[in-house]
Write a protein that holds these residues in place. Structure first.
Motif, PDB file in Angstrom:
ATOM      1  N   LEU A 277     116.746 -43.590 -24.709  1.00 18.83           N
ATOM      2  CA  LEU A 277     117.872 -43.769 -25.630  1.00 18.83           C
ATOM      3  C   LEU A 277     117.967 -42.578 -26.576  1.00 18.83           C
ATOM      4  N   PRO A 278     119.151 -42.321 -27.081  1.00 20.95           N
ATOM      5  CA  PRO A 278     119.325 -41.203 -28.030  1.00 20.95           C
ATOM      6  C   PRO A 278     118.894 -41.590 -29.435  1.00 20.95           C
ATOM      7  N   LEU A 279     117.718 -42.190 -29.551  1.00 21.70           N
ATOM      8  CA  LEU A 279     117.184 -42.646 -30.837  1.00 21.70           C
ATOM      9  C   LEU A 279     115.778 -42.094 -31.032  1.00 21.70           C
ATOM     10  N   THR A 280     115.455 -41.793 -32.276  1.00 24.11           N
ATOM     11  CA  THR A 280     114.132 -41.291 -32.629  1.00 24.11           C
ATOM     12  C   THR A 280     113.575 -42.113 -33.773  1.00 24.11           C
ATOM     13  N   VAL A 281     112.366 -42.635 -33.586  1.00 27.46           N
ATOM     14  CA  VAL A 281     111.679 -43.399 -34.631  1.00 27.46           C
ATOM     15  C   VAL A 281     110.810 -42.438 -35.438  1.00 27.46           C
ATOM     16  N   ILE A 282     110.880 -42.545 -36.766  1.00 28.90           N
ATOM     17  CA  ILE A 282     110.133 -41.656 -37.655  1.00 28.90           C
ATOM     18  C   ILE A 282     109.249 -42.507 -38.559  1.00 28.90           C
ATOM     19  N   VAL A 283     107.938 -42.206 -38.546  1.00 31.33           N
ATOM     20  CA  VAL A 283     106.990 -42.835 -39.471  1.00 31.33           C
ATOM     21  C   VAL A 283     106.449 -41.722 -40.371  1.00 31.33           C
ATOM     22  N   ALA A 284     106.785 -41.780 -41.657  1.00 31.73           N
ATOM     23  CA  ALA A 284     106.372 -40.738 -42.610  1.00 31.73           C
ATOM     24  C   ALA A 284     105.389 -41.345 -43.597  1.00 31.73           C
ATOM     25  N   LEU A 285     104.099 -41.047 -43.414  1.00 30.50           N
ATOM     26  CA  LEU A 285     103.058 -41.597 -44.279  1.00 30.50           C
ATOM     27  C   LEU A 285     102.793 -40.662 -45.453  1.00 30.50           C
ATOM     28  N   SER A 286     102.656 -41.249 -46.626  1.00 32.79           N
ATOM     29  CA  SER A 286     102.372 -40.464 -47.823  1.00 32.79           C
ATOM     30  C   SER A 286     101.000 -39.806 -47.711  1.00 32.79           C
ATOM     31  N   ILE A 287     100.954 -38.505 -47.922  1.00 31.71           N
ATOM     32  CA  ILE A 287      99.678 -37.779 -47.881  1.00 31.71           C
ATOM     33  C   ILE A 287      98.727 -38.306 -48.950  1.00 31.71           C
ATOM     34  N   GLU A 288      99.285 -38.672 -50.085  1.00 30.52           N
ATOM     35  CA  GLU A 288      98.448 -39.189 -51.169  1.00 30.52           C
ATOM     36  C   GLU A 288      97.747 -40.476 -50.744  1.00 30.52           C
ATOM     37  N   GLU A 289      98.460 -41.346 -50.021  1.00 32.69           N
ATOM     38  CA  GLU A 289      97.848 -42.583 -49.552  1.00 32.69           C
ATOM     39  C   GLU A 289      96.942 -42.339 -48.347  1.00 32.69           C
ATOM     40  N   VAL A 290      97.337 -41.417 -47.483  1.00 27.06           N
ATOM     41  CA  VAL A 290      96.517 -41.122 -46.295  1.00 27.06           C
ATOM     42  C   VAL A 290      95.123 -40.667 -46.703  1.00 27.06           C
ATOM     43  N   PHE A 291      95.051 -39.822 -47.726  1.00 25.87           N
ATOM     44  CA  PHE A 291      93.771 -39.253 -48.132  1.00 25.87           C
ATOM     45  C   PHE A 291      93.249 -39.859 -49.425  1.00 25.87           C
ATOM     46  N   ALA A 292      93.745 -41.035 -49.814  1.00 28.30           N
ATOM     47  CA  ALA A 292      93.293 -41.656 -51.061  1.00 28.30           C
ATOM     48  C   ALA A 292      91.794 -41.957 -51.007  1.00 28.30           C
ATOM     49  N   THR A 293      91.353 -42.594 -49.921  1.00 32.42           N
ATOM     50  CA  THR A 293      89.924 -42.913 -49.779  1.00 32.42           C
ATOM     51  C   THR A 293      89.094 -41.640 -49.676  1.00 32.42           C
ATOM     52  N   TRP A 294      89.602 -40.687 -48.905  1.00 36.45           N
ATOM     53  CA  TRP A 294      88.870 -39.416 -48.763  1.00 36.45           C
ATOM     54  C   TRP A 294      88.762 -38.704 -50.108  1.00 36.45           C
ATOM     55  N   ASN A 295      89.827 -38.741 -50.894  1.00 36.66           N
ATOM     56  CA  ASN A 295      89.791 -38.074 -52.205  1.00 36.66           C
ATOM     57  C   ASN A 295      88.733 -38.696 -53.107  1.00 36.66           C
ATOM     58  N   ARG A 296      88.675 -40.037 -53.121  1.00 32.39           N
ATOM     59  CA  ARG A 296      87.662 -40.687 -53.952  1.00 32.39           C
ATOM     60  C   ARG A 296      86.252 -40.326 -53.477  1.00 32.39           C
ATOM     61  N   THR A 297      86.070 -40.355 -52.157  1.00 32.80           N
ATOM     62  CA  THR A 297      84.761 -39.985 -51.613  1.00 32.80           C
ATOM     63  C   THR A 297      84.418 -38.534 -51.916  1.00 32.80           C
ATOM     64  N   ALA A 298      85.419 -37.661 -51.784  1.00 38.93           N
ATOM     65  CA  ALA A 298      85.186 -36.236 -52.039  1.00 38.93           C
ATOM     66  C   ALA A 298      84.809 -35.996 -53.497  1.00 38.93           C
ATOM     67  N   TYR A 299      85.457 -36.717 -54.422  1.00 42.63           N
ATOM     68  CA  TYR A 299      85.121 -36.553 -55.843  1.00 42.63           C
ATOM     69  C   TYR A 299      83.683 -36.985 -56.110  1.00 42.63           C
ATOM     70  N   VAL A 300      83.296 -38.130 -55.532  1.00 41.38           N
ATOM     71  CA  VAL A 300      81.939 -38.627 -55.763  1.00 41.38           C
ATOM     72  C   VAL A 300      80.906 -37.677 -55.151  1.00 41.38           C
ATOM     73  N   ILE A 301      81.145 -37.289 -53.895  1.00 38.02           N
ATOM     74  CA  ILE A 301      80.181 -36.405 -53.214  1.00 38.02           C
ATOM     75  C   ILE A 301      80.131 -35.033 -53.883  1.00 38.02           C
ATOM     76  N   SER A 302      81.298 -34.512 -54.258  1.00 38.41           N
ATOM     77  CA  SER A 302      81.320 -33.195 -54.918  1.00 38.41           C
ATOM     78  C   SER A 302      80.600 -33.249 -56.253  1.00 38.41           C
TER      79      SER A 302
END
Length: 500
Positions: A277-302
């Protein structure tokens, strides 16, 4: 001898703290590299997890939309097949209506299903047995089929119905197929509309977080559905000039990270085409939410790594300081062991080492080596007359005069014993040694150590010099200097005598 002169005869000071600093620095760098590698790997894993999640969501939407469109397509094909039956013209309108739209009940969120003639006029309406007059020749789907016999199933741009019904403000999209004669002549269009609330229901069943978006666009970049709505009246609007949309329409499926041109937020875009079909599905995930857990872990480990590295460097500094203090203490002890405590010049042990060192150096270079033996005249009488404390002061003053007249760092002034001193003069011949000895003798006479009316303090000096033409050893050199000293004593004191 002064401390600076004894350093010449000691080995270079050990620096174990350099190895400690090197080891600690290497350890800190290794820790930082390992932690950085792990954080980078976890960052990549977080992105891969988010991509897999977005791909799963896109596939769910893809499957549901494809199934729904197939139902609408079956409805259209059934309508076209029924409309081409000649026997329907003789039946009652009720039966004809039932046969034409018997498959339309399976379509979800359906709107009007119409059968149009080649002029765009309504021949049949799923909602009425007797259709209302109307013409849809200006619709994009009608024009697409009228001028293209191979259009297949056509999906229109979003639109709002023209009727005055209750849901006339609700956006819809239509699916249509061309009706052709056996010879390919255009006979009309079968069209079925679907309420866009279908996409709202579909999107609301999926949890993508607060900062993320879902969207469906057609091949012209027109937005069909979106959650949540980032712009007012965005449905039906073309975004074909946006860089992200251009890339998606060109690549058809994939994943990339970019900044939204709408709200300028950075997102991870995952997009896929809905079947054929001439249709395209787009899923746009927030980078802030994607890496929220990683950011917290990175802050603690750093933070923990930073504290660990700072602590390690601090302990290294403390250890280096202790090593340095220990080294200074060892150097001080070595200095004390090589220095006469009373006069501050080199002691007998340092004299023996320095004299042996310079002797072998002279043997290799062939340059002369001179030795001065200096003894204070009548020192025992001076000591008895003025006391031991004054005698000590006199010896210190005598050592200072000798040091003052011996300028080179390669030369050595040492206390030989009691009131006797020695001077080692490297690369100095007999004449040069005699000049230095005379300066020492004259300097001692000027010392203000005695009371008025007493004779000034004086010294007797014996000199022995080795040259390349001499046939003597080190012991004989010492003996010659000592013998010259006694000759100076016997000759009346306060004089300089050179050994033959």
């Amino acid at each position: 001898m002064t401390p600076s002169r004894t350093a010449h005869f000691q080995g270079p000071p050990g620096r174990p703290e350099i190895m400690v600093i090197f080891g600690s620095t290497l350890t800190v760098i290794s820790i930082l590299c390992i932690v950085t590698f792990l954080l980078i790997r976890e960052h990549a894993n977080a992105q891969q997890t988010a991509t897999r999640s977005a791909t799963t969501i896109a596939q769910l939407i893809d499957a549901d939309v494809l199934r729904t469109v197939e139902l609408y397509d079956m409805t259209l094909q059934g309508l076209i097949a029924a409309a081409q039956r000649d026997d329907l013209k003789q039946v009652s309108p009720q039966i004809r209506h039932l046969v034409l739209f018997d498959r339309s009940t399976t379509a979800r969120y359906k709107g009007d299903i119409l059968l149009l003639d080649k002029h765009g006029d309504v021949l049949a309406d799923s909602s009425l047995i007797e259709p209302k007059p109307g013409n849809f020749a200006d619709r994009d789907y009608f024009l697409a089929h009228a001028f293209n016999r191979d259009a297949g199933m056509f999906i229109s741009r979003p639109f709002k119905p023209r009727c005055d019904c209750d849901d006339s403000d609700e956006w819809r999209v239509s699916f249509s197929r061309r009706i052709s004669s056996p010879t390919g002549e255009f006979l009309g269009v079968a069209v079925a509309s679907m309420r866009m609330s279908y996409f709202d229901q579909l999107f609301n069943s999926l949890d993508i977080g607060t900062g993320s978006t879902l969207a469906i666009i057609n091949d012209d970049g027109v937005l069909l559905a979106q959650k949540p709505h980032r712009e007012e009246n965005s449905i039906g609007k073309s975004f074909s000039n946006r860089p992200n949309v251009i890339r998606m329409l060109q690549e058809r499926s994939g994943t990339f990270e970019s900044v939204s041109s709408v709200d300028h937020q950075r997102r991870l875009y995952t997009f896929t085409r809905v079947g054929n079909l001439p249709l395209t599905v787009i899923v746009a995930l927030s980078i802030e939410e994607v890496f929220a857990t990683w950011n917290r872990t990175a802050y603690v480990i750093s933070g923990a790594t930073g504290v660990l590295c700072i602590g390690l460097l601090w302990l290294t500094w403390l250890l280096c300081r202790e090593l340095r203090l220990r080294q200074y203490a060892e150097q001080e002890l070595a200095q004390l062991a090589a220095t006469d405590a009373l006069t501050g010049v080199a002691n007998r042990r340092s004299l023996d080492q320095a004299l042996r060192h310079e002797w072998f150096r002279a043997q290799r270079s062939g340059k002369p080596l001179s030795l001065l033996m200096i003894d204070a005249d009548h020192f025992k009488a001076f000591n008895d007359r003025h006391g031991h404390q004054a005698g000590d002061e006199a010896l210190r003053a005598l050592a200072e005069v000798i040091n003052t007249n011996v300028h080179r760092t390669t030369d050595l002034v040492a206390r030989y014993g009691g009131e006797e001193f020695s001077v080692v003069l490297a690369e100095t011949d007999s004449e040069g040694a005699k000049q230095i000895a005379e300066k020492i003798r004259e300097g001692v006479q000027k010392l203000p150590l005695v009371d008025a009316g007493e004779p000034p303090m004086s010294v007797s000096i014996g000199i022995a010099t080795w040259t390349a033409s001499s046939d003597i050893n080190l012991e004989q050199l010492l003996f010659s200097a000592d013998k010259a000293l006694y000759q100076a004593k016997d000759g009346g004191r306060n004089r300089v005598v050179c050994a033959s």
